[in-house]
Design a protein around this motif. Sequence first.
Motif: not given
Lengths: 130, 470
Positions: A57-62, A124, A128, A52, A65
């Motif tokens: 990578v912008a789609t692996f920060n929830k 990013n 989280t 992050n 994850h």
Amino acid sequence: MKAFFRFLYELIGNPQPPADTPVYRDVIFPNLGLLNLGISAGLALVFYLLINRAMGVATFNKGRHWSIFLVLNALIAFFVTIWQTNAQQVTDHSYIYWLATWNAILGLAWFFIFSLLFKRASTNASTTPF
Amino acid sequence: MYPLRADCRYFSPMRYLTSFPRLLPALGLSLFLSGCYSRSDMKSEEGAAAAEKPWAEMPDNVRPAEAPGVEAPEEASDVVSGAAAQPLQAVNVFLEVSGSMEGFMPKTGTSGENTKFQQHVAQLLSDINRTTAAKQKSFFRIKEKPYADTYPGISATVRSGIQQPAKSTELPAVLDTLMTRYYQPGTVSVLISDFIYSPKNAGAIPYIKTDITDALQRNGAQPDLAVSVYGYLSDFRGTYYPALKAAGKKTNCCNTEIPYYIWVLGPADAVRRFDAALLEQQPAKQAHFGVTYPRPAYSVLDKFQNKGAWYYGDAGASKRMAGTYRVVAVSEASAQQPVEFVVGLNLVQLPGQYKDVAYLKQNLKLEGVDTDAKLLDVTPATDQTKASSGPQSKYTHFVKVRLTQQPKAARPLVLRLQDQRPAWVAQWTTRNDGTPAPKTFALSSLLDGLAPTDATRPIFELPLTLQPAE
């Protein structure tokens, strides 16, 4: 350091069978403690600073994850215990699995603490898990 | 199989750290990881962790009776190396050839049969002549004084009988000669005789012990004098001369076996090495006086018939070499949940008398302070323990100890083997040897004369420590 890890791992009771106490106290507890700290810190670094931040990578920060890494870390902690006890040739005993479970729980805690430390350094995933 | 040594370098955050100078705490963590422990690491730490000495405040009766500074003298190694490494200077063999010995060495009969004495002594002389355990070997016939002989000469005497029997020889005179002329460091005298000692007049019989002691110690004190006595039985064909001359000699004797003995006299160390090299292989009755032995190798065993909550309490217990555990840390002990532990002993270097399990059961004592620790049993090694991959394979005997009380602090515990006159001496002693029997006149009085003044000295003392678990 040894005394700290001994305290930490003997929260669940004395090592069993008693004859293996010196090996647990002198070898296995310090090894487990250091490996657990290191692996937790490593996984937190990978999540916050590699994926992050450095890789962007912008789609692996929830939260989910983050949970994958949390559980992965616990699993590693569990199996590291099995591996270490085998490597030190202690007597087979159900205590090994109690210890592995306790080490996994400690792994969860360490990962959480390292998350708090590292999240602000991430671009990013700085919010989280929260 | 996993390797025993744990490899800690599983992740290497360094590459990323260079771009993130803020992450110094993580660097610190990775330094932790270099301190990975494994069992085999730490032999070197062992020396540093000096064993605790709980002896200091203890009463004398349990403190090991070692001079300060010479703690743990030559710990016996696993192999008998002493005899081979450093041969004895000399062995002097003395064969008594008085008339009373004729029956042991009869002239060869037509059928060619011989006596057990001839068979045994001829073989022993040959063994001594060939042994590498001693540099110089001399052979003597004892008449009124020792006469030098050669190996072939003395061997022929044993095989084909005494040609010119000497008159009876006085035992104290013989011993006196051996002590004054042949007692040297690294030298042993081997005396082969029936040891039927008949004082010239019956009034001297009560003083046999004193006469023997006087003979052995005439030329001043020999503090390290030791004597090993080996007893054998042989058939006997000839004239039997009892010590009590009034009973009269018996011709064409005997239907019963008659005892003969081999005495080994010399400095304690030399006697021990000679015994181990030449006399321990064959079964014999034996008794030892003043011989000292190196402390046998021993260790507490934590995974051999162990019971209850205890573990090795030695400093650096997980990294010590196997076979060096002396401290028992008890975490819990009660009447319901007793602690049992086994101490392995390697008694291979002791003579047969002290390795005998019956002897050990009777004379091995456990002494401690503030503890109810009791010696439960002594067992010899079995094929199973010898073939085991565990440390128990190194030991010849196992001592099981039980306790039901938690020690309050570090307390000494000592395994002590008492030196006890073996029972056969009394059985082979007679007050009247007029009738031939497998007994010797006044044998126990003779041996009383050999006993050193500090006869209470134990064969060995093995200190252990009991302590509460941390």
